[in-house]
Motif scaffolding. Structure first.
Motif, PDB file in Angstrom:
ATOM      1  N   CYS A  45       0.842  -1.211   0.000  1.00 46.68           N
ATOM      2  CA  CYS A  45       0.000   0.000   0.000  1.00 46.68           C
ATOM      3  C   CYS A  45       0.873   1.256   0.000  1.00 46.68           C
ATOM      4  O   CYS A  45       2.025   1.242   0.425  1.00 46.68           O
ATOM      5  CB  CYS A  45      -0.960  -0.002   1.181  1.00 46.68           C
ATOM      6  SG  CYS A  45      -0.197   0.141   2.806  1.00 46.68           S
ATOM      7  N   ALA A  46       0.296   2.352  -0.479  1.00 47.45           N
ATOM      8  CA  ALA A  46       1.031   3.616  -0.600  1.00 47.45           C
ATOM      9  C   ALA A  46       1.588   4.131   0.725  1.00 47.45           C
ATOM     10  O   ALA A  46       2.746   4.554   0.768  1.00 47.45           O
ATOM     11  CB  ALA A  46       0.164   4.670  -1.273  1.00 47.45           C
ATOM     12  N   PRO A  47       0.819   4.105   1.834  1.00 43.58           N
ATOM     13  CA  PRO A  47       1.411   4.593   3.091  1.00 43.58           C
ATOM     14  C   PRO A  47       2.660   3.801   3.486  1.00 43.58           C
ATOM     15  O   PRO A  47       3.650   4.389   3.936  1.00 43.58           O
ATOM     16  CB  PRO A  47       0.282   4.416   4.109  1.00 43.58           C
ATOM     17  CG  PRO A  47      -0.965   4.495   3.298  1.00 43.58           C
ATOM     18  CD  PRO A  47      -0.618   3.823   1.994  1.00 43.58           C
ATOM     19  N   TYR A  48       2.621   2.477   3.284  1.00 47.12           N
ATOM     20  CA  TYR A  48       3.793   1.657   3.610  1.00 47.12           C
ATOM     21  C   TYR A  48       4.971   2.034   2.711  1.00 47.12           C
ATOM     22  O   TYR A  48       6.077   2.276   3.195  1.00 47.12           O
ATOM     23  CB  TYR A  48       3.472   0.165   3.453  1.00 47.12           C
ATOM     24  CG  TYR A  48       4.651  -0.710   3.830  1.00 47.12           C
ATOM     25  CD1 TYR A  48       4.763  -1.214   5.115  1.00 47.12           C
ATOM     26  CD2 TYR A  48       5.660  -0.994   2.916  1.00 47.12           C
ATOM     27  CE1 TYR A  48       5.858  -1.989   5.480  1.00 47.12           C
ATOM     28  CE2 TYR A  48       6.751  -1.762   3.263  1.00 47.12           C
ATOM     29  CZ  TYR A  48       6.852  -2.268   4.550  1.00 47.12           C
ATOM     30  OH  TYR A  48       7.938  -3.014   4.911  1.00 47.12           O
ATOM     31  N   LYS A  49       4.729   2.069   1.407  1.00 41.94           N
ATOM     32  CA  LYS A  49       5.810   2.351   0.462  1.00 41.94           C
ATOM     33  C   LYS A  49       6.443   3.711   0.714  1.00 41.94           C
ATOM     34  O   LYS A  49       7.669   3.854   0.681  1.00 41.94           O
ATOM     35  CB  LYS A  49       5.288   2.278  -0.974  1.00 41.94           C
ATOM     36  CG  LYS A  49       4.990   0.872  -1.436  1.00 41.94           C
ATOM     37  CD  LYS A  49       4.457   0.896  -2.860  1.00 41.94           C
ATOM     38  CE  LYS A  49       4.160  -0.492  -3.371  1.00 41.94           C
ATOM     39  NZ  LYS A  49       3.643  -0.474  -4.753  1.00 41.94           N
ATOM     40  N   GLU A  50       5.606   4.720   0.958  1.00 41.56           N
ATOM     41  CA  GLU A  50       6.147   6.062   1.167  1.00 41.56           C
ATOM     42  C   GLU A  50       6.947   6.169   2.456  1.00 41.56           C
ATOM     43  O   GLU A  50       8.001   6.798   2.478  1.00 41.56           O
ATOM     44  CB  GLU A  50       5.030   7.095   1.118  1.00 41.56           C
ATOM     45  CG  GLU A  50       4.493   7.265  -0.292  1.00 41.56           C
ATOM     46  CD  GLU A  50       3.505   8.399  -0.419  1.00 41.56           C
ATOM     47  OE1 GLU A  50       3.524   9.329   0.415  1.00 41.56           O
ATOM     48  OE2 GLU A  50       2.711   8.356  -1.371  1.00 41.56           O
ATOM     49  N   LEU A  51       6.459   5.559   3.534  1.00 44.80           N
ATOM     50  CA  LEU A  51       7.226   5.612   4.777  1.00 44.80           C
ATOM     51  C   LEU A  51       8.496   4.778   4.661  1.00 44.80           C
ATOM     52  O   LEU A  51       9.553   5.192   5.141  1.00 44.80           O
ATOM     53  CB  LEU A  51       6.378   5.161   5.978  1.00 44.80           C
ATOM     54  CG  LEU A  51       7.081   5.244   7.329  1.00 44.80           C
ATOM     55  CD1 LEU A  51       7.627   6.654   7.612  1.00 44.80           C
ATOM     56  CD2 LEU A  51       6.137   4.796   8.446  1.00 44.80           C
ATOM     57  N   ALA A  52       8.427   3.625   4.013  1.00 43.63           N
ATOM     58  CA  ALA A  52       9.617   2.793   3.817  1.00 43.63           C
ATOM     59  C   ALA A  52      10.677   3.564   3.028  1.00 43.63           C
ATOM     60  O   ALA A  52      11.873   3.513   3.363  1.00 43.63           O
ATOM     61  CB  ALA A  52       9.253   1.492   3.099  1.00 43.63           C
ATOM     62  N   THR A  53      10.254   4.295   2.003  1.00 45.83           N
ATOM     63  CA  THR A  53      11.178   5.112   1.218  1.00 45.83           C
ATOM     64  C   THR A  53      11.778   6.221   2.072  1.00 45.83           C
ATOM     65  O   THR A  53      12.990   6.476   2.011  1.00 45.83           O
ATOM     66  CB  THR A  53      10.461   5.708  -0.015  1.00 45.83           C
ATOM     67  OG1 THR A  53      10.009   4.625  -0.837  1.00 45.83           O
ATOM     68  CG2 THR A  53      11.375   6.611  -0.817  1.00 45.83           C
ATOM     69  N   ALA A  54      10.948   6.870   2.875  1.00 45.98           N
ATOM     70  CA  ALA A  54      11.453   7.943   3.748  1.00 45.98           C
ATOM     71  C   ALA A  54      12.473   7.402   4.752  1.00 45.98           C
ATOM     72  O   ALA A  54      13.501   8.030   4.999  1.00 45.98           O
ATOM     73  CB  ALA A  54      10.293   8.625   4.477  1.00 45.98           C
ATOM     74  N   ILE A  55      12.207   6.225   5.305  1.00 48.54           N
ATOM     75  CA  ILE A  55      13.148   5.605   6.247  1.00 48.54           C
ATOM     76  C   ILE A  55      14.453   5.267   5.532  1.00 48.54           C
ATOM     77  O   ILE A  55      15.547   5.538   6.040  1.00 48.54           O
ATOM     78  CB  ILE A  55      12.529   4.353   6.899  1.00 48.54           C
ATOM     79  CG1 ILE A  55      11.403   4.773   7.859  1.00 48.54           C
ATOM     80  CG2 ILE A  55      13.592   3.523   7.627  1.00 48.54           C
ATOM     81  CD1 ILE A  55      10.554   3.606   8.362  1.00 48.54           C
TER      82      ILE A  55
END
Length: 191
Positions: free
Chosen positions: A171-181
């Motif tokens: 999902c987008a929230p997971y992908k975006e936070l994973a990228t930010a991390i």
């Protein structure tokens, strides 16, 4: 009753001529920036304002009129899009006008607060939102971003794990936070 994105629709009868005129004044005070859409969510809709291109003066005027309406759904629509347009102070003022406070309102008050440089205050708002809706992956992603800005990568990863349990790693929230991390880790490795 909490507001849902599908509830955020205006009717012609709720926007008076005076509100549109006042909204036009607000529009010129706010400027006409095109909204920045996050892949985390698509935002609320409005049957009247969404007839216009979001970069147009008509859309900005319509949204400004909603900010004056006093209706919670319309205030959320206006506040959300002001925040997404990087008009954080105005977004906070509009979102504070609502009679009811739900998880979505708290999330975007947190979003605007974080973007204004106060991640600690944003975390308080995100926690309040999660008390209402603990399964809100968007709130958790924004909370993770706040933790990252405070250098709390462990807490951001804990939010990432919570998001995975809510909507998976696709999902987008997971992908975006994973990228930010990942970007945070890469940036620190360069130091």
């Amino acid at each position: 009753m909490p507001l849902r994105p599908t509830d955020y629709r205006a009717t012609h009868s709720t926007i008076s001529g005076g509100a549109v005129l006042a909204g036009m004044s607000l529009f010129f005070a706010l400027g006409a920036a095109a909204p920045v859409l996050s892949a985390k969510d698509t935002g609320p809709t409005n049957a009247i304002c969404d007839q216009h291109n979001r970069a147009s003066a008509e859309w900005q005027t319509c949204t400004a009129a909603l900010a004056l309406s006093g209706d919670d759904a319309q205030l959320y629509y206006a506040g959300y899009w002001l925040a997404k347009n990087e008009r954080y102070h105005e977004a906070l003022a509009v979102l504070a006008k609502g009679k009811s406070v739900d998880a979505a309102v708290l999330t975007y008050r947190g979003f605007a607060t974080r973007k204004l440089g106060d991640p600690k205050a944003a975390l308080v708002l995100y926690r309040q939102a999660l008390k209402i809706d603990p399964m809100n992956a968007v709130t958790r992603a924004y909370m993770g971003e706040a933790y990252l800005s405070l250098g709390r990568n462990d807490a951001a990863r804990a939010e990432l794990n919570q998001i995975a349990s809510i909507c998976g790693s696709g999902c987008a929230p997971y992908k975006e936070l994973a990228t930010a991390i990942s970007n945070q880790s890469t940036d620190r490795a360069k130091l």
